[in-house]
Write an enzyme that holds these catalytic residues in place. Structure first.
Site, PDB file in Angstrom:
ATOM      1  N   HIS A 267      42.897  40.816 -33.293  1.00  0.00           N
ATOM      2  CA  HIS A 267      43.107  41.879 -34.277  1.00  0.00           C
ATOM      3  C   HIS A 267      42.018  42.938 -34.105  1.00  0.00           C
ATOM      4  O   HIS A 267      40.884  42.628 -33.680  1.00  0.00           O
ATOM      5  CB  HIS A 267      42.995  41.336 -35.711  1.00  0.00           C
ATOM      6  CG  HIS A 267      44.269  40.860 -36.306  1.00  0.00           C
ATOM      7  ND1 HIS A 267      44.307  39.919 -37.317  1.00  0.00           N
ATOM      8  CD2 HIS A 267      45.567  41.186 -36.090  1.00  0.00           C
ATOM      9  CE1 HIS A 267      45.552  39.686 -37.668  1.00  0.00           C
ATOM     10  NE2 HIS A 267      46.336  40.450 -36.937  1.00  0.00           N
TER      11      HIS A 267
ATOM     12  N   CYS B 165      38.487  39.688 -42.787  1.00  0.00           N
ATOM     13  CA  CYS B 165      39.820  39.112 -42.905  1.00  0.00           C
ATOM     14  C   CYS B 165      40.155  38.717 -44.339  1.00  0.00           C
ATOM     15  O   CYS B 165      41.325  38.740 -44.742  1.00  0.00           O
ATOM     16  CB  CYS B 165      39.959  37.883 -42.007  1.00  0.00           C
ATOM     17  SG  CYS B 165      40.046  38.252 -40.251  1.00  0.00           S
TER      18      CYS B 165
END
Length: 269
Positions: A168, A262
């Site tokens: 990511h 996250c």
């Protein structure tokens, strides 16, 4: 200067590593849910102590990755671009995030393209009148970048990720303030590195060890950079650049492939 922020988090009451959808997940490794909750709560309390507002999205049984709240949507100026997860194990999370935004004054847009929210989108408000950095290569489809630009009305800069360990954008790059970022050049293609060099000549450059310690999976209020306690080397680099590192232990949640950033969705009403 630091600016008060508004965040969304979801506690890891049902956290588990039951499948493998990134290189960090090992279903054979034991997970201590009680410790994960304790570490998550310490992160939440740390943000509140720094005068940030934290909303809590209730967890749901059967969705062990819901603690990684950053992946559920991406918002800019009250406009929300919803998530559409790549893996079916997480797909039900999208509707729960959508329900959070529905009651208020948010303008929510359901996505057509696969994207994983702030996992692959980052907003730099002081660059180019507000630019969105958008990662692709592993999770978010590049076609989602054009969709996000149409929804948000902000220029979107596509960045190709090339290291599967850094799957990511939010584990390869972090926004530090309104005009600057920190990133690991080795996570990006040659062309994407050149783009970042042009956009952010004063960026704080991380190395491979910083990235693999999940140091770049941080969130900053413009002065304080909240990052995991393993990332001491990156913390020193940030301090030398004028930021104040605030280290938080999140080792248990790293087992699922995530850390500080996250766990936090920034809400931009």
């Amino acid at each position: 200067m630091p600016r008060k922020r508004t965040y969304l988090m979801s506690p890891p009451e049902h956290f588990a590593v039951e499948y493998t959808i990134n290189p960090w997940m090992d279903p054979t490794a034991p997970v201590d849910v009680e410790l994960a909750v304790k570490q998550w709560e310490n992160l939440r309390e740390t943000l509140v102590r720094h005068e940030h507002t934290v909303h809590v999205l209730p967890p749901h049984a059967g969705l062990p990755d819901m603690v990684y709240a950053a992946n559920g949507a991406f918002s800019v100026d009250g406009v929300v671009y919803g998530a559409r997860f790549r893996y079916p194990q997480r797909s039900a999370e999208a509707a729960l995030h959508r329900a959070f935004y529905d009651p208020g004054s948010w303008r929510f847009h359901d996505p057509v393209e696969i994207n994983e929210g702030e996992g692959d989108f980052a907003y730099v408000p002081g660059t180019g009148g507000g630019v969105v950095l958008a990662g692709f290569g592993f999770r978010t489809d590049p076609t989602a970048h054009a969709e996000a630009q149409e929804v948000l009305g902000r220029p979107v800069v596509s960045l190709r990720l090339t290291d599967p360990r850094l799957y990511h954008l939010d584990v390869a790059l972090a926004v530090l303030d309104d005009t600057n970022v920190t990133y690991y050049p080795g996570a990006f293609s040659d062309g994407s590195r050149r783009v970042l060099e042009r956009l952010f000549p004063d960026a704080v450059l991380a190395d491979e060890a910083d990235a693999l310690a999940f140091g770049l999976n941080l969130i900053s209020d413009g002065r304080h950079a909240f990052l995991n306690s393993e990332a001491t080397a990156l913390g020193a680099k940030l301090s030398a650049a004028g930021y104040t590192p605030v280290h938080v232990e999140l080792g248990e949640l790293k087992k699922g492939g995530g850390s500080v950033r996250c766990c936090i969705a920034e809400l931009r009403p």
